[in-house]
Write a protein that holds these residues in place. Structure first.
Motif, short mmCIF file in Angstrom:
data_model
loop_
_atom_site.label_atom_id
_atom_site.label_comp_id
_atom_site.label_asym_id
_atom_site.label_seq_id
_atom_site.Cartn_x
_atom_site.Cartn_y
_atom_site.Cartn_z
N PRO A 149 0.95 -3.74 20.31
CA PRO A 149 -0.03 -2.94 21.07
C PRO A 149 -0.23 -3.50 22.48
O PRO A 149 0.01 -4.67 22.74
N ARG A 150 -0.68 -2.61 23.37
CA ARG A 150 -0.98 -3.06 24.73
C ARG A 150 -2.20 -3.97 24.74
O ARG A 150 -2.32 -4.87 25.58
N LEU A 151 -3.14 -3.71 23.82
CA LEU A 151 -4.40 -4.44 23.77
C LEU A 151 -4.79 -4.60 22.31
O LEU A 151 -4.61 -3.68 21.51
N LEU A 152 -5.33 -5.77 21.97
CA LEU A 152 -5.79 -6.02 20.61
C LEU A 152 -7.31 -6.16 20.63
O LEU A 152 -7.87 -6.91 21.45
N LEU A 153 -8.00 -5.44 19.74
CA LEU A 153 -9.46 -5.51 19.62
C LEU A 153 -9.82 -6.12 18.28
O LEU A 153 -9.27 -5.72 17.25
N LEU A 154 -10.75 -7.06 18.28
CA LEU A 154 -11.18 -7.73 17.05
C LEU A 154 -12.70 -7.66 16.95
O LEU A 154 -13.41 -8.18 17.83
N ASP A 155 -13.19 -7.01 15.90
CA ASP A 155 -14.63 -6.80 15.72
C ASP A 155 -15.18 -7.76 14.66
O ASP A 155 -15.02 -7.52 13.46
N GLU A 156 -15.78 -8.87 15.09
CA GLU A 156 -16.35 -9.89 14.21
C GLU A 156 -15.42 -10.19 13.03
O GLU A 156 -15.83 -10.09 11.86
N PRO A 157 -14.17 -10.57 13.30
CA PRO A 157 -13.19 -10.70 12.22
C PRO A 157 -13.44 -11.88 11.28
O PRO A 157 -12.85 -11.92 10.21
N PHE A 158 -14.31 -12.82 11.67
CA PHE A 158 -14.53 -13.99 10.83
C PHE A 158 -15.89 -13.96 10.11
O PHE A 158 -16.29 -14.92 9.47
N SER A 159 -16.60 -12.85 10.22
CA SER A 159 -17.99 -12.81 9.72
C SER A 159 -18.07 -12.97 8.20
O SER A 159 -19.11 -13.37 7.68
N ASN A 160 -16.99 -12.64 7.48
CA ASN A 160 -17.01 -12.75 6.02
C ASN A 160 -16.52 -14.10 5.52
O ASN A 160 -16.42 -14.30 4.30
N LEU A 161 -16.22 -15.01 6.43
CA LEU A 161 -15.66 -16.31 6.05
C LEU A 161 -16.72 -17.40 6.06
O LEU A 161 -17.77 -17.26 6.69
N ASP A 162 -16.43 -18.51 5.38
CA ASP A 162 -17.33 -19.65 5.37
C ASP A 162 -17.50 -20.17 6.79
O ASP A 162 -16.57 -20.14 7.61
N VAL A 163 -18.68 -20.73 7.08
CA VAL A 163 -18.99 -21.22 8.42
C VAL A 163 -17.97 -22.25 8.88
O VAL A 163 -17.49 -22.21 10.03
N ASP A 164 -17.61 -23.18 7.99
CA ASP A 164 -16.67 -24.25 8.37
C ASP A 164 -15.29 -23.70 8.71
O ASP A 164 -14.57 -24.28 9.52
N LEU A 165 -14.93 -22.56 8.10
CA LEU A 165 -13.61 -21.97 8.32
C LEU A 165 -13.56 -21.18 9.62
O LEU A 165 -12.50 -21.07 10.24
N ARG A 166 -14.70 -20.65 10.03
CA ARG A 166 -14.71 -19.73 11.18
C ARG A 166 -14.17 -20.37 12.45
O ARG A 166 -13.30 -19.83 13.12
N GLU A 167 -14.73 -21.53 12.82
CA GLU A 167 -14.33 -22.14 14.08
C GLU A 167 -12.87 -22.57 14.03
O GLU A 167 -12.12 -22.41 15.00
#
Length: 364
Positions: free
Chosen positions: A155-173
């Motif tokens: 794609p020309r542009l990739l959009l990501l809408d809160e893609p880590f919100s369902n993951l554990d806090v330690d995994l997100r970062e």
């Protein structure tokens, strides 16, 4: 500019205020932008407008020099060559990883599809999961399959809408750092929405802070933290408080008088004449306050939060004002105890004083 958003407005019928109000910013090709802000600030609506899922009522969106949205023009989402990664990943449970990734590649031959699927799964570090179904993958692996699927059609542009919100806090970062590496390796231009500042700092080249439909600042993380453009950005980013201050011209220099003593690093701050009688509020970050038992200023510990290597102390001055301080965790003082503190401010940031406003602690 690869993505240019100019004075964008999005207004939902039946609402008195626009969901997105006069927002302007741009991204260079290969840059990763992040939008952060409290719930309901308009960041997801803005992302959906870029995707073509919401119509613009004002302003314009330009992608690779093509206007795709304006008050009179709306290029359909399927014609914009934009990839999206959603909060819930939206993987097809009945398809294995390879067939999920291949879903948008129907224009390629069978051999080309297989080659492209292998390329992007290798890119996201999942070269061995072709035949595994979503329920057989961890949350982080599912997220990377979703990313591979979005990247596969180039794609020309990739959009990501809160893609880590369902993951554990330690995994997100950690995953945010990994995704940044993947996007950079792919040469992708991306716009990312999150409410988590650590994610934003980990992944973004440029970060925008939104509030009530407006973009308050679009900048690098360092500038947002140390040179906030508005009081809202100063309050929203990091830990800190606003303390009353008085700016005074002293010879060729400027001094800021505070309850913690005088601050003198005023190179980037307004002059006394910018405020009525020189009265203002100064931003004091937790890392601006140093625990020093020999300091003449004493403060009482109201709250303490253990962070492993340090405590975050909330302290009350004798004037009644509160400040926050990061203190090494071997300095384990009791609640109610009085300790010595001093200011060590490298970036003095001031704002007009808010009448009758109690100092407001910022949050992460």
């Amino acid at each position: 500019m690869f993505l240019d958003i100019s004075q964008l407005g999005v207004h939902y019928a039946g609402r008195s205020k626009p969901a997105v109000d006069g927002v302007s910013f741009s991204l260079q090709a290969g840059e990763i932008g992040v939008l952060i802000g409290p719930s309901g600030c308009g960041k997801t609506t803005l992302l959906r407008a870029v995707a073509g899922l919401e119509r613009a009522n004002a302003g314009s969106i330009t992608l690779a020099r093509d206007v795709v949205s304006s008050a009179t023009l709306h290029v359909p989402a399927e014609s914009r060559r934009i990839g999206m990664v959603f909060q819930d990943y939206a993987l097809f449970p009945h398809l294995d990883a390879a067939h999920n990734v291949a879903f948008g590649l129907t224009h390629l031959t069978h051999a080309q599809r297989e080659q492209r699927v292998s390329e992007v799964l290798e890119l996201v570090g999942l070269g061995n999961v072709h035949k595994r179904f979503p329920h057989e993958l961890s949350g982080g692996q599912q997220q990377r399959v979703a990313l591979a699927r979005a990247l596969a059609p180039q794609p020309r542009l990739l959009l990501l809408d809160e893609p880590f919100s369902n993951l554990d806090v330690d995994l997100r970062e950690r995953l945010a750092h990994e995704v940044r590496g993947i996007l950079k390796a792919a040469g992708a231009t991306a716009l990312f929405v999150t409410h988590d500042q650590l994610e934003a700092f980990a992944i973004g080249d440029r970060i925008g802070v939104m509030h009530q439909g407006q973009l308050h600042q679009w900048d690098e993380a360092y500038a947002l933290y140390h040179r906030p453009a508005t009081r809202f950005v100063a309050d929203f980013i990091g830990h800190g408080v606003f303390a009353q201050a008085h700016i005074e011209q002293r010879g060729d220099g400027v001094v800021v008088h505070t309850a913690l003593g005088d601050l003198t690093d005023m190179l980037e701050c307004p002059l006394p004449g910018a405020y009525v009688d020189g009265l203002c509020d100064v931003l004091l970050r937790a890392d601006d306050i140093v625990h020093d038992d020999s300091a003449p200023v004493k403060a009482q510990i109201l709250r303490k939060a253990f962070r492993g290597s340090e405590f975050l102390y909330t302290l009350k001055l004798q004037t009644g004002e509160t400040v926050m301080a990061h203190v090494p965790s071997h300095h384990n003082h009791a609640l109610g105890e009085w300790i010595g503190i001093r200011a060590a401010v490298d970036h003095v940031v001031t704002f007009p004083r808010e009448p009758n406003a109690a100092p407001a602690a910022a949050s992460v």
